[in-house]
Design an enzyme around this catalytic site. Structure first.
Site, PDB file in Angstrom:
ATOM      1  N   LYS A  96      -8.336  -7.932  -9.803  1.00 58.63           N
ATOM      2  CA  LYS A  96      -8.806  -7.364  -8.175  1.00 58.63           C
ATOM      3  C   LYS A  96      -8.997  -7.257  -7.990  1.00 58.63           C
ATOM      4  O   LYS A  96     -10.112  -6.293  -8.618  1.00 58.63           O
ATOM      5  CB  LYS A  96      -7.174  -5.931  -7.757  1.00 58.63           C
ATOM      6  CG  LYS A  96      -7.368  -5.346  -6.704  1.00 58.63           C
ATOM      7  CD  LYS A  96      -5.864  -4.365  -6.391  1.00 58.63           C
ATOM      8  CE  LYS A  96      -5.895  -3.771  -5.469  1.00 58.63           C
ATOM      9  NZ  LYS A  96      -5.137  -2.450  -5.214  1.00 58.63           N
ATOM     10  N   SER A 171      -1.353  -2.470  -1.536  1.00 54.94           N
ATOM     11  CA  SER A 171      -2.494  -3.163  -1.295  1.00 54.94           C
ATOM     12  C   SER A 171      -2.868  -5.084  -2.608  1.00 54.94           C
ATOM     13  O   SER A 171      -4.285  -5.054  -2.394  1.00 54.94           O
ATOM     14  CB  SER A 171      -3.578  -2.363  -1.465  1.00 54.94           C
ATOM     15  OG  SER A 171      -4.061  -1.475  -2.393  1.00 54.94           O
ATOM     16  N   SER A 195       0.671   0.436  -4.330  1.00 56.12           N
ATOM     17  CA  SER A 195       0.069  -0.705  -4.822  1.00 56.12           C
ATOM     18  C   SER A 195       0.618  -1.331  -5.769  1.00 56.12           C
ATOM     19  O   SER A 195      -0.338  -2.378  -5.771  1.00 56.12           O
ATOM     20  CB  SER A 195      -1.943  -0.474  -4.478  1.00 56.12           C
ATOM     21  OG  SER A 195      -2.118  -0.267  -3.227  1.00 56.12           O
TER      22      SER A 195
END
Length: 499
Positions: A96, A171, A195
């Site tokens: 990420k 996210s 997330s």
């Protein structure tokens, strides 16, 4: 980053801001008294910085062309090979883009961070490489990770691979897509309000938010220290357990990890044990939200019946305070992220940690580019400043105190049950919102009612697919006792085998 003595004009302006009255003579005196502090700060600035070691050579990187980035899941692609052997040998891993990889650009989904390149690897990256994995790229994420949708990234929306007209969740949007499409075997995700679990839900994969502090957050851009979590995203439960095993344990930097080493388990040990005798509580308050899709609720209730058929003891349990969880998250999330991620240039103060000072220096320029920020970031920043100016940290403190009561309520239920069951998100993958800011914000936060409370209370929670609703994945979430991830994997593996 040399510090200079403030001018008398600057001191006078500071006095006005702080409502301090000083005469002209006083200003001169205070200016003189500050010289010693200026010298001390500059001495500190000259001290060579100590940072975590970086291992494994790395070559170049590139921005992927459209044909290799079909759903806009990737920010950059790279190839960093870890150990020649290890438990994750042959695994391609997506990272990420709020997680630092030395020499590889990182923008955390934000235009204000574009051009930043970390000089360290996050601990979790080092651990994956030492386990034999290969880092194959940085996955797009939402603007400063402040969205449960996948529409706020400065690089453009991340699309759901099952239906590109729908959102991938956020996210950790790109991480979920990279796993769901088979472009990597596992991915790192971050979770402050859901997330990891929300994109896992929307994309039909497995996502684990571990117990707070089990996995070190060192080298990852924080949002708020009391809710920062990082964990694995995979296609299967067994892979998730194996990846968590590689990630868990203290690293000597992260102050979140007070009890981590004492609590590391063999997360693969119970995968084939079935659910006979496990006590599973259906959390009543996890169903029937205003935004719930009744078909999703029904699908998750069917999962509960399946677990009972497999031998688990399944019954209803009520934790009324669960309905307050996302409300409590608001002051913690808003005031915390404003103080830490924005005013505090990504880290804030008052904790022992590894401070990525190069990131802090680069990120400070957000103040000159605030107009570029996503609607979610602007809203939370504006409200955070408003509350700070009028009430300081009062509501943050009240919320943190109340979290202890919420944690105790879940803990009480978990004395009767081994885990709690509910929908991960109240709905399946949602459509992209309209371009106006009101729609953008609604599309970012409407799905976190069940996920966000457990970031506050630090209980481990796993999201896994449990069938389709109108052609889109539904997801069930299992929540366990602190540091009891192995038991969650036990139930999840049995359920996965039965579906």
């Amino acid at each position: 980053m040399a510090l200079t003595l403030p001018t008398l004009v600057e001191l006078d302006e500071i006095c006005d801001k702080l409502r301090i009255s000083l005469s002209s003579e006083d200003l001169i005196a205070y200016q003189g008294m500050m010289q010693g502090y200026v010298d001390a700060y500059n001495t500190v600035d000259a001290i060579p910085g100590k940072k975590p070691e970086t291992y494994y050579p790395r070559g170049g990187w590139h921005r992927p062309a459209a044909e290799e980035n079909k759903f806009n899941e990737w920010y950059v692609r790279c190839a960093i090979d870890g150990e020649a052997d290890g438990p994750l040998k042959g695994w391609d891993i997506a990272v990420k883009d709020n997680v630092m990889v030395a020499g590889i650009p990182m923008m955390n989904g934000a235009s204000t961070m574009e051009g930043y390149t970390p000089n360290v690897d996050a601990t979790v990256v080092t651990r994956l490489l030492k386990s034999g994995a290969r880092v194959v790229g940085k996955a797009n994420c939402e603007y400063f990770c402040l969205s449960g949708g996948s529409h706020t990234c400065a690089n453009g929306p991340v699309r759901n691979p099952i239906n590109p007209e729908r959102m991938a969740g956020g996210s950790s949007s790109g991480s979920a897509v990279a796993v769901a499409t088979g472009e990597c075997r596992g991915a790192l995700g971050g979770d402050q309000g859901g997330s990891i679990r929300m994109p896992a839900s929307f994309c039909g994969i497995v996502g684990m938010k571990p117990t707070f502090g089990l996995v070190p957050y060192t080298g990852i851009m924080p949002i708020e220290i009391t809710v920062d979590h990082v964990g694995p995203m995979t296609r299967t439960v067994a892979d998730n357990a194996k990846m968590l095993k590689a990630l868990a344990g203290k690293d000597g930097f992260d102050p979140r990890q007070v009890y981590a080493d004492e609590q590391v388990q063999d997360y693969e040990a119970l995968l084939d044990k079935g659910v006979a005798g496990l006590r599973i509580g259906i959390l009543q308050e996890g169903f029937g939200w205003a935004e719930s899709d009744p078909k999703v609720d029904a699908r998750v209730m069917a999962v509960a019946r399946k677990l009972a058929e497999l031998g688990a003891e399944v019954s209803q349990v009520s934790v009324p305070l669960h309905k307050l969880g996302s409300t409590l998250w608001a002051p913690v999330g808003i005031q915390g992220l404003y103080a830490t991620m924005l005013v505090g240039d990504g880290y804030g103060i008052s904790r022992e940690d590894y401070y990525a000072t190069d990131l802090m220096k680069f990120h400070a320029r957000w103040r000159d580019q605030a107009d570029e920020m996503s609607a979610t970031t602007k809203l939370l920043m504006l409200f955070g400043e408003y509350v700070n100016a009028r009430h300081g940290s009062y509501h943050y403190g009240k919320a943190i105190n109340a979290v202890k009561t919420l944690r105790a309520a879940y803990d009480e239920a978990l004395t009767q049950f081994d885990m709690l069951l509910m929908p991960t998100t109240p709905m399946t993958a949602t459509e992209f919102p309209a371009d106006d800011d009101v729609s953008q914000v609604k599309g970012a936060f409407e799905m976190l009612a069940n996920t966000s409370p457990f970031d506050l209370t630090h209980h481990p929670a796993i999201a896994m697919p449990c069938g389709d609703v109108d052609g889109l994945p539904a997801s069930v979430m299992l929540v366990g006792r602190h540091f009891d991830e192995a038991r969650l994997y036990q139930a999840a593996a049995a359920l996965e085998a039965s579906l």
